[in-house]
Write a protein that holds these residues in place. Structure first.
Motif, short mmCIF file in Angstrom:
data_model
loop_
_atom_site.label_atom_id
_atom_site.label_comp_id
_atom_site.label_asym_id
_atom_site.label_seq_id
_atom_site.Cartn_x
_atom_site.Cartn_y
_atom_site.Cartn_z
N VAL A 21 -1.01 3.72 9.97
CA VAL A 21 -1.99 4.67 10.05
C VAL A 21 -2.16 4.96 11.35
O VAL A 21 -2.58 6.35 11.52
CB VAL A 21 -3.38 3.92 9.45
N ILE A 79 -1.53 13.92 4.78
CA ILE A 79 -1.40 15.50 4.73
C ILE A 79 -1.38 15.97 6.16
O ILE A 79 -2.30 15.83 6.83
CB ILE A 79 -2.39 15.87 3.88
N GLU A 103 4.70 10.39 1.95
CA GLU A 103 4.26 9.41 1.15
C GLU A 103 5.12 8.00 1.71
O GLU A 103 6.28 8.22 1.50
CB GLU A 103 4.45 9.36 -0.46
N GLY A 147 -5.47 17.24 9.54
CA GLY A 147 -4.96 16.60 7.98
C GLY A 147 -5.61 15.26 7.84
O GLY A 147 -6.25 14.88 8.85
N LYS A 148 -5.29 14.58 6.83
CA LYS A 148 -5.76 13.32 6.45
C LYS A 148 -4.94 12.58 6.12
O LYS A 148 -3.62 12.70 5.90
CB LYS A 148 -6.71 13.47 5.25
N ILE A 149 -5.25 10.83 6.24
CA ILE A 149 -4.37 9.99 5.76
C ILE A 149 -5.12 9.14 4.46
O ILE A 149 -6.35 9.01 4.80
CB ILE A 149 -4.26 8.98 7.02
N PHE A 150 -4.51 9.05 3.56
CA PHE A 150 -5.17 8.24 2.50
C PHE A 150 -4.28 6.85 2.14
O PHE A 150 -2.98 7.06 2.15
CB PHE A 150 -5.33 9.21 1.23
N VAL A 151 -5.22 5.99 1.84
CA VAL A 151 -4.31 4.71 1.56
C VAL A 151 -4.78 4.33 0.36
O VAL A 151 -5.97 4.04 -0.09
CB VAL A 151 -4.68 3.71 2.40
N TYR A 152 -3.77 3.90 -0.62
CA TYR A 152 -3.92 3.52 -1.92
C TYR A 152 -3.18 2.18 -2.26
O TYR A 152 -2.28 1.81 -1.45
CB TYR A 152 -3.19 4.42 -3.11
N ASN A 153 -3.65 1.44 -3.03
CA ASN A 153 -3.13 0.10 -3.51
C ASN A 153 -2.16 0.38 -4.30
O ASN A 153 -1.96 1.22 -5.19
CB ASN A 153 -4.05 -0.84 -4.26
N LYS A 190 0.93 -1.21 0.02
CA LYS A 190 0.11 0.13 -0.01
C LYS A 190 0.76 1.20 -0.06
O LYS A 190 2.14 1.21 0.49
CB LYS A 190 -0.92 0.30 1.40
N LEU A 191 0.33 2.32 -0.27
CA LEU A 191 0.93 3.74 -0.28
C LEU A 191 0.14 4.69 0.52
O LEU A 191 -0.94 4.58 0.46
CB LEU A 191 1.06 4.19 -1.60
N ASN A 209 -8.18 4.83 -7.37
CA ASN A 209 -9.19 4.35 -6.36
C ASN A 209 -8.51 4.56 -5.02
O ASN A 209 -7.20 4.45 -4.78
CB ASN A 209 -9.46 2.54 -6.41
N LEU A 210 -9.26 5.00 -3.99
CA LEU A 210 -8.88 5.34 -2.52
C LEU A 210 -9.42 4.13 -1.70
O LEU A 210 -10.56 4.16 -1.71
CB LEU A 210 -9.25 6.90 -2.41
N GLU A 211 -8.43 3.52 -0.96
CA GLU A 211 -9.06 2.25 -0.28
C GLU A 211 -9.30 2.73 1.18
O GLU A 211 -10.26 2.26 1.55
CB GLU A 211 -7.86 1.28 -0.15
N GLN A 212 -8.65 3.85 1.98
CA GLN A 212 -9.12 4.19 3.06
C GLN A 212 -8.85 5.65 3.19
O GLN A 212 -7.86 6.26 2.64
CB GLN A 212 -8.22 3.44 3.75
N ALA A 213 -9.45 6.40 3.98
CA ALA A 213 -9.32 7.69 4.45
C ALA A 213 -9.52 8.03 5.79
O ALA A 213 -10.37 7.27 6.29
CB ALA A 213 -10.20 8.59 3.42
N VAL A 214 -8.54 8.71 6.50
CA VAL A 214 -8.70 9.05 8.05
C VAL A 214 -8.66 10.56 8.28
O VAL A 214 -7.72 11.11 7.61
CB VAL A 214 -7.58 8.19 8.70
N ARG A 215 -9.26 10.94 8.97
CA ARG A 215 -9.06 12.38 9.50
C ARG A 215 -8.40 12.40 10.77
O ARG A 215 -9.07 11.72 11.86
CB ARG A 215 -10.49 12.92 9.77
N ILE A 216 -7.26 12.98 10.73
CA ILE A 216 -6.47 12.72 11.94
C ILE A 216 -6.94 13.49 13.19
O ILE A 216 -6.89 12.74 14.08
CB ILE A 216 -4.90 13.24 11.68
#
Ligand SMILES: Nc1ncnc2c1ncn2[C@@H]1O[C@H](COP(=O)(O)OP(=O)(O)O)[C@@H](O)[C@H]1O
Ligand SMILES: Nc1ncnc2c1ncn2[C@@H]1O[C@H](COP(=O)(O)OP(=O)(O)O)[C@@H](O)[C@H]1O
Ligand SMILES: Nc1ncnc2c1ncn2[C@@H]1O[C@H](COP(=O)(O)OP(=O)(O)O)[C@@H](O)[C@H]1O
Lengths: 112, 421, 421, 421, 112, 112
Positions: free
Chosen positions: A74, A7, A62, A89-95, A2-3, F95-102
């Protein structure tokens, strides 16, 4: 793999980097970005005239990791980047389909 | 032996002019840095080019004909290169006003001191029209202002000629020691004409009437420029005593230095405090403009006020400039560096202050003088700008303005490695 | 009472030297800013370090032995600290050339004025070898040039000594008022020798013969540097009259100020226009080089030309410098700031102009003088650079050059927060 | 005719003060650029604002009462604007020390020269407390130092008054020619008091005792600032001879120029070499501090050393400053620009050097003088800083410090387009 | 379609861009980033005090390509960005679901 | 969830941001990039020598949104960033697999 893209607030960068290192993640890439969100910009004055600063400075991290680390990472980022104030901020997870280490040509997990 | 004393007085007064002239020349660097600091990065190379070129052109045109028009000094200064020492000694010996009378010194030093004033007047224009005027239209205007417009009004004031043979300003009680009106307000009048024909920078004023700030890109440069101007102003005002070589005059020069400094200090502090009160912030650019306003305010008469008066005059100048900058913005007159406020509005104020401490001047004389200078410079400049507008055009295209005039006019970025240019 | 007049003349001429010397010292800042503005950000700290250090070393070496070699002023200026006022008064009273003859003034002020010239010559070198030469090799060269190479040629020219006991340049009709050749061309000759041994910056010339531009990183600094040099040059040329204290000489000083300014103006305008014609853009860096070229062109004789001549001479200098910069690039002689063109090519031109307005100089004398200076400085410099090259090395490694010499030599970035360094 | 000679001497000495004063005023720009270059980008606008404001406030307060306290020059300089030429001529004619005795010149020029020294002392403070002190607290302190603290110690030293009626420093063999102690060490003492109460910048020292470097953001500015100071120092020291107008004094002025320059050169080279030895890099900022240290070291006595001694004194100053900067960091005394080391430590060293070349001074006198100045300035400053701390506060909040004081105090970024601010 | 993201040493950018052009890829987007990995930062001295530079300057390339080019592109970047010294960087491959060319509204493969 | 990444001309940034806000998207992240594509760089002259500027300044927007917004968002960006001249840029969808608001720890759709 995963990547994880996070932010965060710029002054939290060192804390986050250290927290990440502690859970064994060795590499990451950072860039300077500007963010727009619920945290509103502010109005500045310059020579008596107003001047709207819409975008706020943020830092984007990243980190490419193996699937099994994702959850812990995470969580670690969430904790170490936390201030509780708006704009954290946010955390996003990609494949991530493939990874290569240029120096060795190693692939995927070995490349991280 | 008496002659040797004349030799020394001549040498001293000549040197005094040269030192003061070098300080005024240095103001060219001050304007360059001030303006380069207050524009956006993408317009910096062009404003620097304008400043270097306008200084050079001013020197050439004033040498070619400006000095002749203003003081009858000869086209191309012909003959200035020689001096007949014996004749000079004779005029010393035969002078009626005596040793403490008017100075006798090298004509070359006089020209050197005068020429840098022309460039100062022109420098005022470049700041006001920054970020949107075409380089070559600006340089064409420079030629006309420095060869003709400024020398004409200079001939009516410092030159002592009658205004179109009608009236003589000096006789009416007009007095402008070092040029609050003759140099500063004149430059601002030309600038105002240009700005009116040119319009505001894109994005400065919104359709619904709001004023958008466009912050300057490099405040250390702007501060450096202000300090350079502050220093150079000692030459500007100090040299305008026109003689050093006796007790009375040298004391007068000293008072001018003292008062010039005091007025700048008063202006900086007053503008800083007023900006803090109005905007809740210590606005550096206002403090800088305040210092310059203090300098402009005292320039019309720096020798007669007391030190306390000079400080107060400067402080009022500092207050006026802040209010003027905000007001001009309300009128949608877009002046990126505040030149019209600093040199025009405060220049007028400086003229009006003269009668307060100098009995030789009258309010009516000052008003008539100010009106004469403004009318002449504004009208002729307006015509020239207008002709340029309909012929070669004075404004860059919208796209060039967006991209920055550095690219379109100079093909060169000021800071190529620093911005995402 | 007559003695009091001598006191004043001595004081006046001493002060004149000190003021002019301070202005020339200021040129060190000018060269620093000019060069810092024209190199890339990653080589800025190093070029600043070079400039500060070369100025300081020049002062030390010229004090230690340079002044003794050039003028016999004593190793370490021994004895300069005392003055015998009575002896001075006696020499005033007994002088044969009278009050308007040669100046009598403090030897300390003479040294102060002379020492800053050495630094100027050396400053020219640092720009040409910028962005690739090792700092400490450069400083080693500085020691030799300022302690020996420059003082030797200075002793043959301004010092009046015979060249290796063979011929005396002054007798042959050589004249160089303020140093177009002795200072500027000399510095450029040393620079040329260094550049030839050093090679071009990586990436400046492609394998297939194209020239790649490497833009300077900070044009406001380059402009500031030029204005500083322009101002300092009034001291450089003005002080070279060597006396202020009588009518003839002070008028001469005034003409020098006037002409120096006119030549710079002419050079800036001519270079700007030529660049516009050739490249279709108003090239600021060419205008700056043009102003400097005008200054160098007039330096060999700023006192005899008329104001018009001075303007024209400067303008031709401005044209030459543009053509020279483009030509040197074609020859793959890589000079980041244009120093060899400005000071070398135009310096020679300046020497050749002297006989046009000064009957005391002859073309043959100028040519022989120029050849002597060039040969001596170029050959000795070449030898010194060569010895440095084979011993400590003069060029940084490729990787250091890529990373920038700021990191390798100074361990410090000039703008650490601004570049992705 | 004799009177005409007096006229000229008066004019000459007045002009000399004015030129030197203008050079010292220029040092205000030098401090601004030096400090703006050595802080981080986010604190640049504020340090510039401080420097402009402190200069202006110094001028106002010294004019209002400082000059009266120090030299009895009258509150608001009342009466300074007039000169009675006849009375002056009479005092010339009747003076007992003769033509080569003490100078007679315009009081206005004296004030102008003195006032810029106050600003210099205050400029030293701004650098040391940079990046964390509240702007308005700093300006409040400025008022007190320039109106009272500095004038008091000035009255005991240059003013010749007894210290609280107890002892007179001059009688004890204390001598400080141009102010190594009276100006520089005094400024540093006030700075030290402020720094101790203020604490170090966040992040400068880690919990485990390591020192974190916080690199300056713009080294070309810092270099420019140093060159400006170097140039301005010719006025600072040169003007402190207090008379130009005879052979002995003008020679003395020339020696002061020469030695001032030599000391700066020595300091720059010594610091550069020492830094290379200690840190393996050519540390530009140390070379700059070294040049300034050389200048401070020679300031207490620039007229009596030989040129060689001046170079050596400067070099030792350069060495001291490097060691002092490193040591203060070990003591966790955080001084972003090295002001306490340059002006305080080396200022003391300069005082102690005086007896080496000047028989009129004694070591004990120098020590007592230094102790008096330090004690007075440090204690009073500490009290004032302390009162400010408990009333309005002297330190910005942690968040403001992190964000940079430009935003919180000035609402304006110095380089808005260049940083990700 | 895939999005190839490569983090490389800045001075290799021109080489990589040229190599990519040669295999027919016509567009790419570049950004300046800072990297943290096995290649450690270095300690700098400033006025006698140490100062740790943790992050090293890198350049990030992003190239969107059709699936059939991916292999060749990864290989090309690996070769052209190679120095063999630590810190040469990584290549990451993501899946790209959609692409649009703003000027024409063209979609997916036509948009690249 | 999807991550929409758009590379646009810098001077269109404000228009695009406003258009996006209007359709209810509240957050986005912006970075400065340099682009290489069909829009060719230009040759500049510096002191008589040429000098090729290959990369053009662009701005990259990243917006994370719920699947149902994607289509409208892509359309909105296409319209608001449009000038019709070459170099208008691209939109990429991942595609975005997951998102988190810190700040809150909220996940996925709530985090956007
Ligand atoms: N939908 C989104 N897509 C991409 N980035 C976003 C999005 N929403 C927010 N961000 C980024 O996250 C930052 C913080 O978001 P914001 O809404 O201000 O506060 P919070 O994270 O506390 O909810 C923004 O400045 C922006 O950079
Ligand atoms: N796990 C990772 N996720 C994201 N970027 C990484 C990761 N590991 C390394 N990088 C990036 O790659 C660069 C090079 O990695 P590094 O470990 O230093 O050397 P190498 O590529 O030779 O193994 C780093 O500077 C960083 O920008
Ligand atoms: N294949 C690609 N991968 C990543 N970015 C691209 C790609 N092609 C183009 N771009 C980006 O889009 C920008 C515009 O593309 P360009 O081909 O110049 O014009 P247009 O968008 O009008 O077709 C480029 O500057 C570059 O930043």
């Amino acid at each position: 793999m995963k990547l994880i893209s996070a932010i965060i607030k710029p002054f939290k960068l060192d804390d986050v980097r250290e927290a990440i290192s502690e859970i064994g993640v060795e590499g990451l890439t950072v860039s300077e970005v500007k963010g727009f969100g619920r945290q509103k910009g502010h109005t500045e004055l310059y020579r008596g005239a107003e001047y709207q600063v819409d975008f706020l400075p943020k830092v984007k991290l990243e980190v490419a990791v193996n699937d099994d680390v994702v959850e812990r990472l995470v969580e670690t980022i969430t904790k170490s980047a936390y201030t509780g104030k708006i704009g954290d901020g946010k955390i996003f997870v990609y494949n991530l389909e493939q990874a290569v280490r240029i120096r060795t040509g190693e692939n995927d997990v070995e490349a991280l | 032996m008496e002659q040797n004393i004349f030799h020394l007085q001549y040498a001293m007064d000549t040197f005094y002019f040269l030192v003061c002239g070098a300080l005024v020349m240095w103001m060219a660097a001050g304007f360059s840095m001030l303006e380069a600091g207050l524009v956006r990065a993408k317009n910096t190379t062009e404003i620097l080019t304008k400043n270097v070129a306008l200084y050079a052109i001013s020197c050439m045109m004033y040498l070619a004909c400006g000095y002749e028009i203003m003081y009858g000094g000869g086209f191309f200064l012909s003959g200035i290169e020689t001096v007949d020492a014996d004749a000079v000694l004779k005029s010393f010996a035969e002078r009626e006003d005596g040793f403490t009378g008017g100075a006798i010194y090298s004509a070359a030093s006089d020209f050197f001191f005068q020429v840098v004033f022309v460039a100062t007047a022109m420098s005022i224009v470049s700041g006001a029209v920054a970020e949107r005027m075409k380089l070559w239209a600006f340089l064409a205007f420079t030629v006309v202002l420095t060869a003709f417009i400024y020398p004409m009004e200079g001939s009516w004031t410092w030159g002592g000629n009658a205004v179109f043979g009608m009236f003589t300003l000096g006789d009416l009680g007009f007095s402008d020691f070092a040029g609050s009106g003759i140099v500063h307000m004149a430059g601002a009048s030309a600038a105002l004409a240009g700005v009116l024909l040119l319009g505001a920078r894109k994005g400065k004023y919104t359709a619904d009437g709001r004023v958008n700030a466009i912050p300057g890109s490099n405040l250390p440069l702007a501060t450096l420029g202000t300090f350079i101007l502050w220093m150079g102003w000692f030459g500007f005002n100090g040299g305008s005593v026109l003689k050093l070589g006796d007790i009375g005059n040298s004391h007068s020069v000293a008072m001018v230095f003292l008062n010039t400094n005091a007025a700048a200090a008063g202006g900086a502090v007053a503008a800083l405090i007023l900006a803090k009160v109005l905007f809740k912030k210590a606005d550096l650019t206002m403090a800088l403009n305040g210092a310059l306003a203090g300098l402009v305010a005292i320039t019309a008469e720096p020798s007669t006020p007391t030190a306390l008066q000079a400080t107060l005059f400067g402080a009022i100048g500092g207050i006026i400039v802040v209010l003027s900058i905000v007001s001009l913005d309300k009128l949608k007159i877009d002046d990126p560096v505040g030149a019209i406020s600093v040199h025009g509005v405060v220049g007028l104020f400086g003229l009006l202050l003269v009668p307060v401490t100098n009995d030789g001047a009258s309010f009516s004389g000052q008003l008539i003088g100010a009106a004469t200078i403004f009318t002449w410079v504004f009208v002729t400049s307006f015509v020239v700008w207008y002709v340029l507008k309909v012929t070669m055009g004075i404004r860059v295209t919208e796209e060039e303005e967006y991209e920055g005039v550095d690219k379109s006019d100079c093909g060169m970025e000021a800071y190529p490695e620093f911005t995402n240019g």
